[in-house]
Motif scaffolding. Structure first.
Motif, short mmCIF file in Angstrom:
data_model
loop_
_atom_site.label_atom_id
_atom_site.label_comp_id
_atom_site.label_asym_id
_atom_site.label_seq_id
_atom_site.Cartn_x
_atom_site.Cartn_y
_atom_site.Cartn_z
N VAL A 25 -0.90 -19.96 23.66
CA VAL A 25 -0.30 -19.33 24.85
C VAL A 25 -1.03 -19.78 26.11
O VAL A 25 -0.41 -20.19 27.10
CB VAL A 25 -0.33 -17.78 24.73
N TYR A 26 -2.36 -19.75 26.06
CA TYR A 26 -3.13 -20.12 27.25
C TYR A 26 -3.06 -21.63 27.52
O TYR A 26 -3.29 -22.07 28.64
CB TYR A 26 -4.58 -19.67 27.11
N ASP A 27 -2.75 -22.40 26.50
CA ASP A 27 -2.62 -23.84 26.69
C ASP A 27 -1.29 -24.24 27.32
O ASP A 27 -1.11 -25.39 27.72
CB ASP A 27 -2.76 -24.56 25.34
N ASP A 257 -9.84 -27.67 28.67
CA ASP A 257 -8.41 -27.89 28.86
C ASP A 257 -8.03 -27.82 30.33
O ASP A 257 -8.18 -26.78 30.97
CB ASP A 257 -7.62 -26.85 28.06
N ALA A 258 -7.51 -28.91 30.86
CA ALA A 258 -7.15 -28.99 32.29
C ALA A 258 -6.02 -28.02 32.64
O ALA A 258 -6.01 -27.45 33.74
CB ALA A 258 -6.76 -30.41 32.65
N LYS A 259 -5.06 -27.84 31.71
CA LYS A 259 -3.93 -26.94 31.98
C LYS A 259 -4.41 -25.50 32.13
O LYS A 259 -3.98 -24.77 33.02
CB LYS A 259 -2.91 -27.03 30.84
N MET A 264 -6.14 -20.85 35.52
CA MET A 264 -7.30 -20.04 35.90
C MET A 264 -7.57 -20.13 37.39
O MET A 264 -7.91 -19.13 38.04
CB MET A 264 -8.51 -20.53 35.10
N SER A 265 -7.42 -21.29 37.96
CA SER A 265 -7.64 -21.48 39.39
C SER A 265 -6.71 -20.59 40.21
O SER A 265 -7.12 -19.97 41.20
CB SER A 265 -7.43 -22.94 39.77
N THR A 266 -5.46 -20.49 39.76
CA THR A 266 -4.48 -19.63 40.44
C THR A 266 -4.90 -18.17 40.34
O THR A 266 -4.83 -17.41 41.32
CB THR A 266 -3.08 -19.82 39.81
N LEU A 267 -5.35 -17.76 39.15
CA LEU A 267 -5.79 -16.37 38.94
C LEU A 267 -6.98 -16.03 39.84
O LEU A 267 -7.01 -14.97 40.47
CB LEU A 267 -6.15 -16.16 37.47
N LEU A 268 -7.96 -16.94 39.91
CA LEU A 268 -9.16 -16.68 40.71
C LEU A 268 -8.84 -16.65 42.20
O LEU A 268 -9.43 -15.86 42.95
CB LEU A 268 -10.22 -17.74 40.42
N LEU A 269 -7.90 -17.48 42.62
CA LEU A 269 -7.48 -17.47 44.02
C LEU A 269 -6.84 -16.14 44.38
O LEU A 269 -7.15 -15.55 45.42
CB LEU A 269 -6.48 -18.62 44.26
#
Length: 490
Positions: A25-27, A257-259, A264-269
């Motif tokens: 799912v996270y991938d 995993d880059a995806k 994660m980057s979106t979540l942290l933003l």
């Protein structure tokens, strides 16, 4: 459409044993991980029922759909919250809805049940104990617990105050409480959905299971510290660490995993995290002696695991025990390598290890092997009031379960470096710190009151040490005894 395509692909890969459901799912590239995870879990749970409906109505023949895609569409149409797609797919499914509903009704009549849930085998039916509260972590980088409570009360929720016992977390309708262990956590009825709520979309609240909140809370790195989140994606624990640190310091987050890192980057933003540095890198290949990490004193390690503690991932079907043992051995070997690697950072003070697994092979056995190989580290006792402990002799660790803690299954261990052990011969594989973790509320904002509603004083917990030392009043007596022994020798 993307939701159903991703869900169908994940179900197919899971059946082919191409990865754990949670990892798959996270991938995925899907933007709403929680929504996808819920759909996949529920479809998988009802898979035999859905397949019988699809085969009986000859849906695949009439629609040219593939089985896995048909399952997720039929689930949402008949048992979920309705189809979330438009266009030709929705038109096709609506055309066959009456036949599908009729077949579902016939199955209920045949089995003499009235609920969809009752169509499942007894072993697969979700019992009351598995209907876990909906936990919401207040993101103290953007708001306070007090402000969130006030907002929710105005939004029609009924606040019941501070929970005092586990039973207080079993809630109905729109009731909610503050958690009895974690001061920034709120608990709601298991039916509560926040995915479309303003507070969630604005990053003021994080949807995170209580057990998953334990690692960052117990590690408790102070503001300004250098911290590593070794296997960081999807990022809930990373954002929690940043909140504990008040966004001050350096938070290095790694994932292979880059995806997943992009998600994660979106979540942290959205969460307002600014102290982090993301790296698309295998943690095992990070150089502990690199000048970049010379000040790292805290590490959170939540490596890939079996996911056996996740309620929706429980498999009631037959298991090839030999294959399962080989899988767990492989996971445990990887987890031990990650743990040993983390302990190599020269200035490391504390490392917290966690899994969402119920298997001792991934938990206590990994910790036991690690302590034997790293005698200069020892376990720190965690949360004396926590009801479920690690298996003996690892009672310093925490375990979590649906029945005893009203959370998903989980395991947490805190390792602490003690320099005295580098010079002394270890007495046993299980070394215990003389200090017990009693972290105060981590980073709950300048305006936030302490966890108890009755205590209105502002929290200053970030100035307090994470450990409370035990009594040492008997030290003078020990010194006297040593002097007497020395006198006898002379």
């Amino acid at each position: 459409m993307a939701l159903y395509l991703n869900a169908a692909q994940i179900l197919e890969k899971s059946e082919r044993k191409q990865g754990a459901l949670k990892t798959l799912v996270y991938d995925s590239k899907f933007s709403n991980i929680k929504q996808l995870f819920a759909l996949v879990c529920e479809t998988q749970k009802f898979s035999p029922v859905l397949e019988e409906i699809i085969v009986s109505t000859k849906l695949l023949k009439h629609t040219k759909l593939k089985m896995h895609l048909a399952k997720v569409l039929v689930y949402d149409l008949l048992m979920g919250q309705g189809l979330k797609c438009g266009g030709s797919w929705k038109a096709t499914m609506m055309k066959h809805r009456s036949r599908l509903q009729a077949q579902l009704a016939r199955m209920k009549v045949k089995q003499k049940v009235s609920r969809n849930q009752d169509l499942l085998p007894v072993s697969a039916q979700q019992s009351a104990k598995d209907q876990l509260p909906r936990y919401v972590r207040v993101n103290t980088l953007k708001t306070t617990v007090e402000d969130v409570v006030d907002y929710l009360k105005r939004d029609g929720f009924c606040y019941r105050g501070q929970a005092l016992k586990l039973g207080d977390l079993k809630l109905e309708k729109k009731d909610f409480v503050k958690d009895l262990h974690l001061p920034e956590l709120l608990a709601f009825s298991y039916k509560t959905d926040f995915h479309d709520h303003f507070l969630y979309k604005a990053g003021h609240i994080i949807l995170q299971d209580k057990a998953s909140c334990l690692p960052a809370y117990l590690l408790h790195p102070p503001p300004g510290s250098h911290v590593i989140d070794a296997c960081a994606a999807p990022g809930n624990k990373t954002s929690h660490l940043a909140a504990v640190m008040k966004n001050k310091g350096n938070l290095f987050a790694f994932d292979l995993d880059a995806k997943r890192l992009a998600t994660m980057s979106t979540l942290l933003l959205r969460a307002g995290v600014t102290c982090h540095q993301l790296a698309n890198q295998d943690f095992l290949k990070v150089d502990p002696d690199s000048p970049k990490y010379k000040d790292v004193e805290y590490i959170l390690l939540d490596p890939s695991c079996s996911g056996s503690g996740m309620v929706c991932l429980r498999d009631s079907g037959p298991v090839d025990q030999e294959e399962e043992n080989a899988r767990l051995a492989s996971l445990a070997s990887f987890q031990l390598r990650c743990l040993n690697h983390g302990l190599k950072f020269p200035r490391l003070k504390r490392l917290i290890y966690s899994t969402c697994s119920i298997h001792s092979q991934e938990n206590e056995e990994v910790i036991s092997a690690c302590l034997l190989q790293n005698p200069h580290f020892r376990l720190v006792p965690l949360l004396a009031e926590w009801p479920k402990r690690g298996l003996e002799p690892f009672s310093q660790c925490l375990r979590a379960s649906t029945s005893e803690t009203l959370t998903h299954g989980f395991f947490v261990a805190l390792l602490e470096k003690h320099r005295e052990a580098e010079r002394a011969e270890p007495q046993s594989a299980v070394q215990t710190s003389d200090m017990e973790v009693t972290p105060a509320a981590p980073s709950i904002g300048e305006e936030l009151p302490a966890a108890s509603e009755e205590n209105s004083q502002a929290s200053d917990c970030e100035e307090k040490p994470a450990f409370a030392a035990r009594e040492t009043d008997n030290l003078p007596n020990k010194k006297k005894r040593r002097k007497k022994k020395m006198a006898k020798l002379e």
